[in-house]
Design a protein around this motif. Sequence first.
Motif, PDB file in Angstrom:
ATOM      1  N   GLU A  39       0.820  -1.212   0.000  1.00  0.00           N
ATOM      2  CA  GLU A  39       0.000   0.000   0.000  1.00  0.00           C
ATOM      3  C   GLU A  39       0.857   1.267   0.000  1.00  0.00           C
ATOM      4  OE1 GLU A  39       0.933  -1.157   4.172  1.00  0.00           O
ATOM      5  OE2 GLU A  39       0.235  -2.205   2.373  1.00  0.00           O
ATOM      6  N   ASP A  40       2.084   1.172   0.487  1.00  0.00           N
ATOM      7  CA  ASP A  40       2.988   2.323   0.478  1.00  0.00           C
ATOM      8  C   ASP A  40       3.600   2.553  -0.899  1.00  0.00           C
ATOM      9  OD1 ASP A  40       2.997   2.908   3.415  1.00  0.00           O
ATOM     10  OD2 ASP A  40       3.820   0.883   3.496  1.00  0.00           O
ATOM     11  N   LEU A  41       3.880   1.475  -1.600  1.00  0.00           N
ATOM     12  CA  LEU A  41       4.558   1.588  -2.888  1.00  0.00           C
ATOM     13  C   LEU A  41       3.598   1.840  -4.045  1.00  0.00           C
ATOM     14  CD1 LEU A  41       7.203   1.453  -4.460  1.00  0.00           C
ATOM     15  CD2 LEU A  41       6.959  -1.046  -4.541  1.00  0.00           C
ATOM     16  N   ALA A  42       2.374   1.361  -3.947  1.00  0.00           N
ATOM     17  CA  ALA A  42       1.442   1.422  -5.072  1.00  0.00           C
ATOM     18  C   ALA A  42       1.284   2.828  -5.662  1.00  0.00           C
ATOM     19  CB  ALA A  42       0.086   0.856  -4.661  1.00  0.00           C
ATOM     20  N   PRO A  43       1.083   3.888  -4.852  1.00  0.00           N
ATOM     21  CA  PRO A  43       0.934   5.222  -5.452  1.00  0.00           C
ATOM     22  C   PRO A  43       2.174   5.673  -6.219  1.00  0.00           C
ATOM     23  CG  PRO A  43       0.251   5.231  -3.147  1.00  0.00           C
ATOM     24  CD  PRO A  43       0.937   3.932  -3.395  1.00  0.00           C
ATOM     25  N   LEU A  44       3.352   5.273  -5.743  1.00  0.00           N
ATOM     26  CA  LEU A  44       4.588   5.657  -6.416  1.00  0.00           C
ATOM     27  C   LEU A  44       4.724   4.923  -7.750  1.00  0.00           C
ATOM     28  CD1 LEU A  44       6.923   5.532  -3.283  1.00  0.00           C
ATOM     29  CD2 LEU A  44       5.818   7.545  -4.301  1.00  0.00           C
ATOM     30  N   LEU A  45       4.343   3.662  -7.767  1.00  0.00           N
ATOM     31  CA  LEU A  45       4.363   2.910  -9.026  1.00  0.00           C
ATOM     32  C   LEU A  45       3.408   3.535 -10.035  1.00  0.00           C
ATOM     33  CD1 LEU A  45       4.347  -0.776  -7.688  1.00  0.00           C
ATOM     34  CD2 LEU A  45       6.318   0.594  -8.412  1.00  0.00           C
ATOM     35  N   ASP A  46       2.242   3.953  -9.554  1.00  0.00           N
ATOM     36  CA  ASP A  46       1.273   4.593 -10.446  1.00  0.00           C
ATOM     37  C   ASP A  46       1.851   5.869 -11.053  1.00  0.00           C
ATOM     38  OD1 ASP A  46      -0.626   2.643  -9.989  1.00  0.00           O
ATOM     39  OD2 ASP A  46      -1.633   3.766  -8.392  1.00  0.00           O
ATOM     40  N   GLN A  47       2.448   6.706 -10.214  1.00  0.00           N
ATOM     41  CA  GLN A  47       2.970   7.986 -10.702  1.00  0.00           C
ATOM     42  C   GLN A  47       4.155   7.803 -11.643  1.00  0.00           C
ATOM     43  OE1 GLN A  47       3.083  11.265  -7.556  1.00  0.00           O
ATOM     44  NE2 GLN A  47       2.565   9.506  -6.270  1.00  0.00           N
ATOM     45  N   ALA A  48       4.934   6.766 -11.416  1.00  0.00           N
ATOM     46  CA  ALA A  48       6.098   6.522 -12.260  1.00  0.00           C
ATOM     47  C   ALA A  48       5.775   5.658 -13.477  1.00  0.00           C
ATOM     48  CB  ALA A  48       7.197   5.859 -11.441  1.00  0.00           C
ATOM     49  N   GLY A  49       4.573   5.135 -13.546  1.00  0.00           N
ATOM     50  CA  GLY A  49       4.188   4.308 -14.680  1.00  0.00           C
ATOM     51  C   GLY A  49       4.857   2.945 -14.697  1.00  0.00           C
ATOM     52  N   ILE A  50       5.046   2.362 -13.508  1.00  0.00           N
ATOM     53  CA  ILE A  50       5.701   1.059 -13.388  1.00  0.00           C
ATOM     54  C   ILE A  50       4.639  -0.038 -13.381  1.00  0.00           C
ATOM     55  CG2 ILE A  50       7.221  -0.375 -11.978  1.00  0.00           C
ATOM     56  CD1 ILE A  50       8.600   2.085 -13.131  1.00  0.00           C
ATOM     57  N   ASP A  51       4.847  -1.050 -14.215  1.00  0.00           N
ATOM     58  CA  ASP A  51       3.867  -2.134 -14.345  1.00  0.00           C
ATOM     59  C   ASP A  51       4.022  -3.217 -13.290  1.00  0.00           C
ATOM     60  OD1 ASP A  51       2.590  -1.236 -16.847  1.00  0.00           O
ATOM     61  OD2 ASP A  51       4.547  -1.660 -17.747  1.00  0.00           O
ATOM     62  N   GLY A  52       5.244  -3.458 -12.852  1.00  0.00           N
ATOM     63  CA  GLY A  52       5.467  -4.538 -11.898  1.00  0.00           C
ATOM     64  C   GLY A  52       6.829  -4.411 -11.259  1.00  0.00           C
ATOM     65  N   THR A  53       7.065  -5.236 -10.239  1.00  0.00           N
ATOM     66  CA  THR A  53       8.303  -5.142  -9.489  1.00  0.00           C
ATOM     67  C   THR A  53       8.916  -6.515  -9.253  1.00  0.00           C
ATOM     68  OG1 THR A  53       7.398  -5.386  -7.247  1.00  0.00           O
ATOM     69  CG2 THR A  53       7.296  -3.183  -8.241  1.00  0.00           C
ATOM     70  N   VAL A  54      10.196  -6.478  -8.900  1.00  0.00           N
ATOM     71  CA  VAL A  54      10.905  -7.652  -8.389  1.00  0.00           C
ATOM     72  C   VAL A  54      11.111  -7.409  -6.900  1.00  0.00           C
ATOM     73  CG1 VAL A  54      12.995  -9.057  -8.490  1.00  0.00           C
ATOM     74  CG2 VAL A  54      12.040  -8.051 -10.600  1.00  0.00           C
ATOM     75  N   LEU A  55      10.513  -8.243  -6.079  1.00  0.00           N
ATOM     76  CA  LEU A  55      10.556  -8.107  -4.626  1.00  0.00           C
ATOM     77  C   LEU A  55      11.730  -8.929  -4.099  1.00  0.00           C
ATOM     78  CD1 LEU A  55       9.349  -7.176  -1.933  1.00  0.00           C
ATOM     79  CD2 LEU A  55       7.695  -9.052  -2.108  1.00  0.00           C
ATOM     80  N   VAL A  56      12.660  -8.257  -3.429  1.00  0.00           N
ATOM     81  CA  VAL A  56      13.922  -8.883  -3.032  1.00  0.00           C
ATOM     82  C   VAL A  56      14.001  -9.011  -1.514  1.00  0.00           C
ATOM     83  CG1 VAL A  56      16.447  -8.703  -3.158  1.00  0.00           C
ATOM     84  CG2 VAL A  56      15.035  -7.899  -5.072  1.00  0.00           C
ATOM     85  N   GLN A  57      14.538 -10.130  -1.060  1.00  0.00           N
ATOM     86  CA  GLN A  57      14.687 -10.371   0.380  1.00  0.00           C
ATOM     87  C   GLN A  57      15.528  -9.287   1.036  1.00  0.00           C
ATOM     88  OE1 GLN A  57      18.719 -10.721   0.517  1.00  0.00           O
ATOM     89  NE2 GLN A  57      17.714 -11.648   2.288  1.00  0.00           N
TER      90      GLN A  57
END
Length: 281
Positions: A39-57
């Motif tokens: 929920e913290d990252l979603a707005p930033l992804l929207d504004q930057a136009g990012i489709d998906g992420t790689v989630l790293v340990q």
Amino acid sequence: MSTLRIDAHQHYWSLTHRDYGWLADTPALHPIYRDFGPEDLAPLLDQAGIDGTVLVQAAPSEAETWRLLALAGQPRSRVRAVVGWTDLAAPHAPARIRRLAQEPLLKGLRPMLQDIPDPAWILDARLQPAIDTLAALGLCLDLLIKPHQLDAALAFARARPSLRMVIDHAAKPAIAHRAFEPWAAQMARFAAETPVCCKLSGLATEAGAGWDAAVLRPYVDHLLQHFGPERLMWGSDWPVLNLAGDYLQWHAVSDQLLVALSAADRARVRGANAAEFYGIK
């Protein structure tokens, strides 16, 4: 070529879990000493136009890897791949890796090499069964290293050309001290002698306060020259990035640093390379 825009390196964590030994309540880490979730990252992804992420340990525990896989599996998650952790030196490592690999979003593993005192740990013969298992299953290995570990990592990579590997955060050059060599020569050798890829991530954090495109350009230009846009992938290293800047700032400055590339090459760095490397469809 994939047109997905991928953030190839980000983290989530919750302080209720006590496996983040590096994350202490100190003034230096205050900006990131709290929970961070989708929920913290979603707005930033929207504004930057990012489709998906790689989630790293971010913790040396399998428990965290399972938590990340659960988060990634949520219906609205934009996580397209998870890079997890298991003890590669343990006798049971091959079985643990095979169990983790049953999860479709588990695409690779990352030992936290930067925190291991022995810079040549990656060359330990005890790791060989785990490394063989990674290669056999088509999983990737993220190399979280610092400049003093580059020589050992290079020897490791040269001996295992069939294992897909990526250097996280460009091996963390000491940008705050404007240190360029021997990092630059070592990275050039890595690019010339191995097929290993490299992440354009973490550079703002290494630069410290007051960084801008001019400060980062010599390092990014060097990586572009030697790895080429075909072997670089953009990542945010969020929320660690918050120690020295913010998501949209790094995203915008990255556009400045990549402006000389063709549209096709920018698309590679911004997502296509990560999609290919991590098997994102």
